[in-house]
Design a protein around this motif. Structure first.
Motif, PDB file in Angstrom:
ATOM      1  N   TRP A 175      27.180 -53.694  28.213  1.00 44.56           N
ATOM      2  CA  TRP A 175      27.131 -52.524  29.024  1.00 44.56           C
ATOM      3  C   TRP A 175      26.033 -51.767  28.476  1.00 44.56           C
ATOM      4  CZ3 TRP A 175      27.720 -47.329  29.145  1.00 44.56           C
ATOM      5  CH2 TRP A 175      27.973 -46.703  30.511  1.00 44.56           C
ATOM      6  N   GLN A 176      25.044 -50.878  29.328  1.00 42.95           N
ATOM      7  CA  GLN A 176      24.314 -50.166  28.988  1.00 42.95           C
ATOM      8  C   GLN A 176      24.325 -49.105  29.897  1.00 42.95           C
ATOM      9  OE1 GLN A 176      22.070 -50.008  26.290  1.00 42.95           O
ATOM     10  NE2 GLN A 176      22.980 -52.027  25.699  1.00 42.95           N
ATOM     11  N   PRO A 177      24.297 -47.919  29.425  1.00 33.60           N
ATOM     12  CA  PRO A 177      24.382 -46.548  30.438  1.00 33.60           C
ATOM     13  C   PRO A 177      23.014 -46.472  31.420  1.00 33.60           C
ATOM     14  CG  PRO A 177      23.871 -45.773  28.343  1.00 33.60           C
ATOM     15  CD  PRO A 177      24.202 -47.257  28.089  1.00 33.60           C
ATOM     16  N   SER A 178      23.449 -45.683  32.700  1.00 33.78           N
ATOM     17  CA  SER A 178      22.310 -45.372  33.211  1.00 33.78           C
ATOM     18  C   SER A 178      22.261 -43.594  33.316  1.00 33.78           C
ATOM     19  CB  SER A 178      22.424 -45.856  34.569  1.00 33.78           C
ATOM     20  OG  SER A 178      23.384 -45.411  35.407  1.00 33.78           O
ATOM     21  N   GLN A 179      21.166 -43.315  33.915  1.00 37.12           N
ATOM     22  CA  GLN A 179      21.130 -41.686  34.163  1.00 37.12           C
ATOM     23  C   GLN A 179      22.249 -41.290  34.974  1.00 37.12           C
ATOM     24  OE1 GLN A 179      17.564 -40.892  36.211  1.00 37.12           O
ATOM     25  NE2 GLN A 179      17.860 -42.263  37.850  1.00 37.12           N
ATOM     26  N   HIS A 180      23.030 -42.129  35.805  1.00 40.12           N
ATOM     27  CA  HIS A 180      23.985 -41.651  36.611  1.00 40.12           C
ATOM     28  C   HIS A 180      25.273 -41.640  35.954  1.00 40.12           C
ATOM     29  CE1 HIS A 180      21.138 -42.192  39.912  1.00 40.12           C
ATOM     30  NE2 HIS A 180      20.883 -43.453  39.529  1.00 40.12           N
ATOM     31  N   SER A 182      27.896 -40.094  33.243  1.00 40.65           N
ATOM     32  CA  SER A 182      28.313 -38.959  32.612  1.00 40.65           C
ATOM     33  C   SER A 182      28.551 -39.218  30.998  1.00 40.65           C
ATOM     34  CB  SER A 182      29.784 -38.442  32.991  1.00 40.65           C
ATOM     35  OG  SER A 182      30.740 -39.430  32.676  1.00 40.65           O
ATOM     36  N   ASP A 183      28.365 -38.376  30.294  1.00 40.15           N
ATOM     37  CA  ASP A 183      28.492 -38.332  28.815  1.00 40.15           C
ATOM     38  C   ASP A 183      29.802 -38.709  28.340  1.00 40.15           C
ATOM     39  OD1 ASP A 183      25.635 -37.675  28.491  1.00 40.15           O
ATOM     40  OD2 ASP A 183      26.311 -35.861  28.172  1.00 40.15           O
ATOM     41  N   GLU A 184      30.705 -38.186  29.079  1.00 39.94           N
ATOM     42  CA  GLU A 184      32.197 -38.596  28.719  1.00 39.94           C
ATOM     43  C   GLU A 184      32.269 -40.167  28.903  1.00 39.94           C
ATOM     44  OE1 GLU A 184      36.872 -37.354  30.263  1.00 39.94           O
ATOM     45  OE2 GLU A 184      35.109 -36.417  31.171  1.00 39.94           O
ATOM     46  N   PHE A 185      31.901 -40.579  29.951  1.00 38.80           N
ATOM     47  CA  PHE A 185      32.084 -42.007  30.167  1.00 38.80           C
ATOM     48  C   PHE A 185      31.316 -42.892  29.355  1.00 38.80           C
ATOM     49  CE2 PHE A 185      30.735 -45.786  32.918  1.00 38.80           C
ATOM     50  CZ  PHE A 185      32.076 -46.413  32.754  1.00 38.80           C
ATOM     51  N   CYS A 186      30.207 -42.654  28.949  1.00 40.34           N
ATOM     52  CA  CYS A 186      29.620 -43.227  27.820  1.00 40.34           C
ATOM     53  C   CYS A 186      30.250 -43.237  26.674  1.00 40.34           C
ATOM     54  CB  CYS A 186      27.907 -42.819  27.802  1.00 40.34           C
ATOM     55  SG  CYS A 186      27.005 -42.846  29.300  1.00 40.34           S
ATOM     56  N   GLN A 187      30.788 -42.196  26.271  1.00 39.79           N
ATOM     57  CA  GLN A 187      31.648 -41.935  25.024  1.00 39.79           C
ATOM     58  C   GLN A 187      32.580 -42.964  25.172  1.00 39.79           C
ATOM     59  OE1 GLN A 187      32.254 -38.059  24.319  1.00 39.79           O
ATOM     60  NE2 GLN A 187      29.980 -37.369  24.076  1.00 39.79           N
ATOM     61  N   LEU A 188      33.372 -43.013  26.364  1.00 40.95           N
ATOM     62  CA  LEU A 188      34.538 -43.985  26.521  1.00 40.95           C
ATOM     63  C   LEU A 188      34.382 -45.116  26.265  1.00 40.95           C
ATOM     64  CD1 LEU A 188      37.682 -44.099  27.316  1.00 40.95           C
ATOM     65  CD2 LEU A 188      36.809 -43.852  29.717  1.00 40.95           C
ATOM     66  N   VAL A 189      33.208 -45.623  26.781  1.00 42.63           N
ATOM     67  CA  VAL A 189      32.534 -47.242  26.795  1.00 42.63           C
ATOM     68  C   VAL A 189      32.208 -47.322  25.539  1.00 42.63           C
ATOM     69  CG1 VAL A 189      31.016 -49.014  27.619  1.00 42.63           C
ATOM     70  CG2 VAL A 189      31.922 -47.184  29.259  1.00 42.63           C
ATOM     71  N   SER A 190      31.607 -46.674  24.701  1.00 47.17           N
ATOM     72  CA  SER A 190      31.184 -46.771  23.511  1.00 47.17           C
ATOM     73  C   SER A 190      32.130 -46.993  22.352  1.00 47.17           C
ATOM     74  CB  SER A 190      30.206 -45.763  22.982  1.00 47.17           C
ATOM     75  OG  SER A 190      29.822 -45.895  21.615  1.00 47.17           O
ATOM     76  N   THR A 199      35.431 -48.044  23.187  1.00 45.29           N
ATOM     77  CA  THR A 199      35.834 -49.309  23.460  1.00 45.29           C
ATOM     78  C   THR A 199      34.988 -50.544  22.948  1.00 45.29           C
ATOM     79  OG1 THR A 199      36.922 -48.221  25.591  1.00 45.29           O
ATOM     80  CG2 THR A 199      36.771 -50.605  25.310  1.00 45.29           C
ATOM     81  N   LYS A 200      33.821 -50.222  23.017  1.00 38.16           N
ATOM     82  CA  LYS A 200      33.079 -51.414  22.584  1.00 38.16           C
ATOM     83  C   LYS A 200      32.944 -51.607  21.148  1.00 38.16           C
ATOM     84  CE  LYS A 200      28.558 -51.450  24.082  1.00 38.16           C
ATOM     85  NZ  LYS A 200      27.297 -50.856  24.604  1.00 38.16           N
TER      86      LYS A 200
END
Length: 207
Positions: free
Chosen positions: A162-167, A169-177, A179-180
């Motif tokens: 999974w790769q983040p997009s501009q849409h 949030s930072d919090e969500f990106c940190q959560l996915v990271s 988990t990964k």
């Protein structure tokens, strides 16, 4: 006793000025109801009492009820509350997903639990704690549902890519990271988990 004390506060029975309960106070009463199994009363506070007093239930209010209903496998009310949270724009977080999955697993619905994680990830940008992923896989393997176990491993692999997009949030990106990168969800760890249940998770099962 908790309700009697709360009621006395609103009447100033202890010699102080009347104190109106805020969302934290009502959440405490909801929690007390859920821990005593009085779910009908918790739902009444959530759906009727708080709105009638002009207090909007928050994520903690809903998640507390969800966690209680999950313990008894009341999937009908779980789904109704999730729909209500969505309709009222109440933030759905990792504890929401965790409760939904626990309720479905308690009713033996492994497929529904895995789908719930994926649907909420796609629709609400959140993930449960890593232990929930392991619980789904372990439950599937222990019941001989190898396809469902591998289906959830496939979803975890999708998270790896999974790769983040501009849409996002930072919090969500940190959560996915987080988990990964969790070592308990690594390829080696997942293969070891399958071997523990006497099943193979081969290199060909990874993309």
């Amino acid at each position: 006793a908790a309700f009697a004390f709360a009621d006395s506060l609103t009447h100033g029975a202890c010699g102080h000025s009347p104190i109106e309960l805020d969302v934290v106070g009502w959440n405490s009463l909801i929690k007390a109801c859920c821990y005593r199994g009085a779910f009908h009363r918790a739902l009444k506070i959530l759906n009727d009492t708080m709105p009638a007093k002009g207090i909007q239930p928050d994520s903690f209010s809903y998640n507390t009820v969800l966690a209680g209903l999950a313990r008894v496998g009341d999937t009908e009310n779980l789904r109704n509350i999730l729909i209500s949270m969505t309709n009222k724009n109440v933030p759905i977080d990792k504890y929401t997903v965790q409760a939904m999955v626990d309720g479905l697993l308690n009713m033996g619905d492994v497929s529904g639990a895995s789908s719930m994680v994926q649907d909420i990830f796609n629709q609400h940008d959140t993930l449960p704690p890593y232990t929930t992923h392991l619980k789904i896989i372990e439950f599937a393997l222990s019941n001989g549902l190898i396809f469902e176990a591998k289906r959830h491993v496939y979803f975890i692999q999708q998270l790896w890519k999974w790769q983040p997009s501009q849409h996002h949030s930072d919090e969500f990106c940190q959560l996915v990271s987080a988990t990964k990168k969790n070592p308990k969800l690594s390829k080696d760890a997942l293969q070891k988990l399958f071997r523990y249940f006497g099943e193979d998770l081969l290199d060909e099962d990874f993309f």
